[in-house]
Motif scaffolding. Structure first.
Motif, PDB file in Angstrom:
ATOM      1  N   THR A   1       0.845  -1.188   0.000  1.00  0.00           N
ATOM      2  CA  THR A   1       0.000   0.000   0.000  1.00  0.00           C
ATOM      3  C   THR A   1       0.885   1.243   0.000  1.00  0.00           C
ATOM      4  N   SER A   2       0.297   2.407   0.146  1.00  0.00           N
ATOM      5  CA  SER A   2       1.064   3.660   0.120  1.00  0.00           C
ATOM      6  C   SER A   2       1.983   3.769   1.333  1.00  0.00           C
ATOM      7  N   ILE A   3       2.950   4.657   1.227  1.00  0.00           N
ATOM      8  CA  ILE A   3       3.865   4.892   2.339  1.00  0.00           C
ATOM      9  C   ILE A   3       3.093   5.329   3.583  1.00  0.00           C
ATOM     10  N   ALA A   4       2.122   6.236   3.391  1.00  0.00           N
ATOM     11  CA  ALA A   4       1.350   6.732   4.529  1.00  0.00           C
ATOM     12  C   ALA A   4       0.611   5.593   5.225  1.00  0.00           C
ATOM     13  N   LEU A   5      -0.017   4.720   4.433  1.00  0.00           N
ATOM     14  CA  LEU A   5      -0.774   3.626   5.034  1.00  0.00           C
ATOM     15  C   LEU A   5       0.145   2.529   5.576  1.00  0.00           C
ATOM     16  N   GLN A   6       1.332   2.397   5.009  1.00  0.00           N
ATOM     17  CA  GLN A   6       2.299   1.478   5.616  1.00  0.00           C
ATOM     18  C   GLN A   6       2.651   1.931   7.039  1.00  0.00           C
ATOM     19  N   LYS A   7       2.725   3.237   7.237  1.00  0.00           N
ATOM     20  CA  LYS A   7       2.993   3.759   8.587  1.00  0.00           C
ATOM     21  C   LYS A   7       1.845   3.409   9.532  1.00  0.00           C
ATOM     22  N   ALA A   8       0.631   3.516   9.025  1.00  0.00           N
ATOM     23  CA  ALA A   8      -0.525   3.164   9.852  1.00  0.00           C
ATOM     24  C   ALA A   8      -0.484   1.685  10.222  1.00  0.00           C
ATOM     25  N   LEU A   9      -0.146   0.840   9.248  1.00  0.00           N
ATOM     26  CA  LEU A   9      -0.053  -0.597   9.510  1.00  0.00           C
ATOM     27  C   LEU A   9       1.053  -0.906  10.519  1.00  0.00           C
ATOM     28  N   ALA A  10       2.177  -0.262  10.339  1.00  0.00           N
ATOM     29  CA  ALA A  10       3.290  -0.505  11.258  1.00  0.00           C
ATOM     30  C   ALA A  10       2.919  -0.124  12.683  1.00  0.00           C
TER      31      ALA A  10
ATOM     32  N   THR B   1       2.497  -2.744  15.982  1.00  0.00           N
ATOM     33  CA  THR B   1       3.252  -2.596  17.222  1.00  0.00           C
ATOM     34  C   THR B   1       2.474  -3.175  18.396  1.00  0.00           C
ATOM     35  N   ASP B   2       1.155  -3.083  18.326  1.00  0.00           N
ATOM     36  CA  ASP B   2       0.299  -3.507  19.432  1.00  0.00           C
ATOM     37  C   ASP B   2      -0.558  -4.730  19.126  1.00  0.00           C
ATOM     38  N   VAL B   3      -0.885  -4.935  17.855  1.00  0.00           N
ATOM     39  CA  VAL B   3      -1.788  -6.035  17.489  1.00  0.00           C
ATOM     40  C   VAL B   3      -1.132  -6.846  16.365  1.00  0.00           C
ATOM     41  N   PRO B   4      -0.756  -8.102  16.605  1.00  0.00           N
ATOM     42  CA  PRO B   4      -0.138  -8.910  15.554  1.00  0.00           C
ATOM     43  C   PRO B   4      -1.178  -9.361  14.528  1.00  0.00           C
ATOM     44  N   PRO B   5      -0.727  -9.798  13.337  1.00  0.00           N
ATOM     45  CA  PRO B   5      -1.658 -10.317  12.335  1.00  0.00           C
ATOM     46  C   PRO B   5      -2.467 -11.493  12.891  1.00  0.00           C
ATOM     47  N   LEU B   6      -3.642 -11.683  12.329  1.00  0.00           N
ATOM     48  CA  LEU B   6      -4.535 -12.759  12.786  1.00  0.00           C
ATOM     49  C   LEU B   6      -4.220 -14.031  11.984  1.00  0.00           C
ATOM     50  N   THR B   7      -3.172 -14.740  12.387  1.00  0.00           N
ATOM     51  CA  THR B   7      -2.767 -15.959  11.674  1.00  0.00           C
ATOM     52  C   THR B   7      -3.667 -17.142  12.013  1.00  0.00           C
TER      53      THR B   7
END
Length: 518
Positions: free
Chosen positions: A459-468, A472-478
């Motif tokens: 995704t965009s750089i801005a949204l990558q920051k949101a994902l990062a 930090t607090d919520v891991p992916p739902l594997t």
């Protein structure tokens, strides 16, 4: 902590939000003292005269025809406060209570209430020394002022009622003593001047407005992330489309989303050859819906800014005309309407967000995302019930958004025969904002899963920051896990503006000024 000096009649929404966020003490500009003193002197003269002046030497409400002897005017004001302390329910939170006290200072500071400066100084000292009255939230109908809530606030000033100091709840007189303060003995009309007004309703509406604005900002991030998650089109964000309509909020939302999504590999990957002609409305019409909500919040903000600076007492002391005149500035109809506007905006932001959540978990509509965003669907349920939770919260907010301003009931022996219901109209907004933050939090979680499913595309750089920041607090739902803490964490990132700050470090979001009155 230094006090924020405020000039009555000129406070801005930015000033008021700063008071709310930073919990600052307040001091009224001493230039206002002359008008305050003149009004108090005019009331003192009236109290000793033969003419009946409402609330000065008469009873109250339906008892206005009862004349009070000059020697009983102090008792009259004290009795007024004590008899009106009839609030019920849980206590108003301390942050809103402090804002309410600041608003009362601004109103009395207009010099039209006839309340002595010593009373204002005691309110200032209570704010400075963290003496916070305990105010039950139920009992006001939003006309004749927020009588019961303001009476509970005023009771502490005369050494009665309850207050908190340093987090400890105690009798009002004990709280004043612990802070080194002395209760005031109310003069003519001063009890009435304290409890006539809309400050409870206005404070509740203002805090809701400030929080709703943050959620409106956050929805631009979650909507952009959702658009990439379902590989939606950005063509509906084109500036030309929105210029042709002309609504400010719509134009700003489209501009912000274009900036947030700029440079997305996911978006570029399906510009050509995509069989879909149009996205569903929850994707395609985000500028139109969120923009309209933002415009509505701004309208409510203009009303509340005016009300925060208003003299809402009765009767009013007109110094230049040398008159004390009965009026109806205590009627909170403008605040009730503003609260209803905020409620509509909050409900609609949640409604369209919920539809984006439903879109992402539906494998028939999400453009190849796995069912319910589960990594191993069937064995795992993924975001299935998180989506159901958003539906429940959306429905609750729709119910709460029904207008309060159209509900009126006669009170006080039919003397107060039309009331605004602004108080509970404003109070419900905190619950609605809490619901909306949870809806947006679930959208954030779903959109993150969807975008990560598109790897190796980014995704965009801005949204990558949101994902990062989220990760930090919520891991992916594997695989399925206990979900409730994840939902709360995501909602907290939304409501505290942490998510928006992660994206907007480079001014990616440009909504204009939430506090602009123009």
């Amino acid at each position: 902590m230094s006090a924020l000096t405020m000039s009555p009649g000129t406070a801005t929404l930015a000033d008021l939000e700063r008071l709310y966020r930073e919990q600052l003490p307040v001091q009224i500009d001493r230039a206002a003292k002359e008008a305050i003193d003149l009004a108090a002197e005019r009331v003192a003269v009236a109290a000793g005269g033969d003419d009946a002046v409402y609330g000065v030497n008469t009873g109250f409400g339906k008892l206005a025809s009862v004349k009070i002897e000059a020697g009983d005017t102090a008792t009259l004001q004290r009795n007024l406060i004590l008899s009106h302390c009839c609030g019920v329910g849980e206590a108003l939170d301390a942050t809103t209570t402090r804002l309410m006290m600041a608003l009362k200072l601004l109103s009395l500071g207009r010099g039209a209430s006839g309340v002595r400066f010593d009373v204002l100084r005691l309110i200032e000292d209570c704010l400075l020394k963290d003496v916070t009255p305990v105010i039950p939230v139920q009992g006001s109908v939003g006309a004749s002022g927020d009588l019961a809530p303001l009476a509970h606030m005023s009771a502490v000033l005369i050494g009665e009622g309850e207050a908190e100091i340093a987090g400890v709840r105690m009798p009002g007189g004990a709280a004043l003593a612990q802070a080194g303060l002395t209760p005031v003995v109310l003069g003519p009309k001063e009890g009435l001047g304290l409890i006539n007004g809309t400050q409870f309703s206005t404070a509740c509406a203002l805090t809701a407005l400030f929080d709703a604005w943050r959620l409106a900002e956050a929805t631009l991030v979650t909507a952009s992330l959702s658009t990439d998650a379902i590989m939606g089109s950005t063509a509906p964000l084109l500036a030309e489309i929105h210029a042709l309509r002309g609504h400010r909020g719509q134009i700003e939302v489209a501009r912000a989303m274009r900036a947030i999504m700029d440079g997305s590999e996911i978006r570029e990957s399906h510009r050509d050859g995509d069989s879909r002609v149009q996205d569903p409305y929850c994707i395609r019409c985000q500028p139109q819906v969120a923009g309209a909500c933002i415009d509505l919040l701004r309208m409510a903000g203009r009303t509340l800014e005016i009300e925060a600076n208003a003299a809402t007492d009765n009767p009013l002391v007109l110094i230049d005309a040398d008159r004390i005149v009965s009026g109806g500035n205590f009627h909170a109809e403008p605040v009730a309407f503003a609260a209803d506007q905020i409620a509509l905006a909050v409900a609609e932001l949640g409604a369209i967000s919920q539809r984006r959540v439903a879109l992402m978990v539906d494998p028939t509509l999400s453009f190849d995302l796995p069912p319910f965003l589960a990594r191993n669907p069937g064995l795992n349920s993924g975001m299935m019930i998180a989506e159901v939770t958003t539906a429940a919260l959306m429905s609750e907010n729709k119910h709460l958004a029904n207008p309060c301003s159209t509900d009126s009931t006669p009170t006080s022996a039919n003397q107060e025969d039309h009331v605004s219901m602004a108080a509970h109209g404003a109070r419900r907004l905190a619950r609605m904002n809490a619901n909306l933050s949870q809806i947006l939090g679930v959208e954030l979680l779903c959109a993150a899963e969807g975008v990560e499913h598109r790897a190796p595309l980014k995704t965009s750089i801005a949204l990558q920051k949101a994902l990062a920041r989220l990760r930090t607090d919520v891991p992916p739902l594997t695989e399925d896990r206990y979900m409730a803490p994840d939902l709360d964490t995501a909602a907290d990132l939304i409501r505290t503006r942490v998510l928006v700050a992660a994206v907007s470090a480079n001014d990616m979001i440009d909504l204009g000024d939430a506090h602009a009155a123009g």
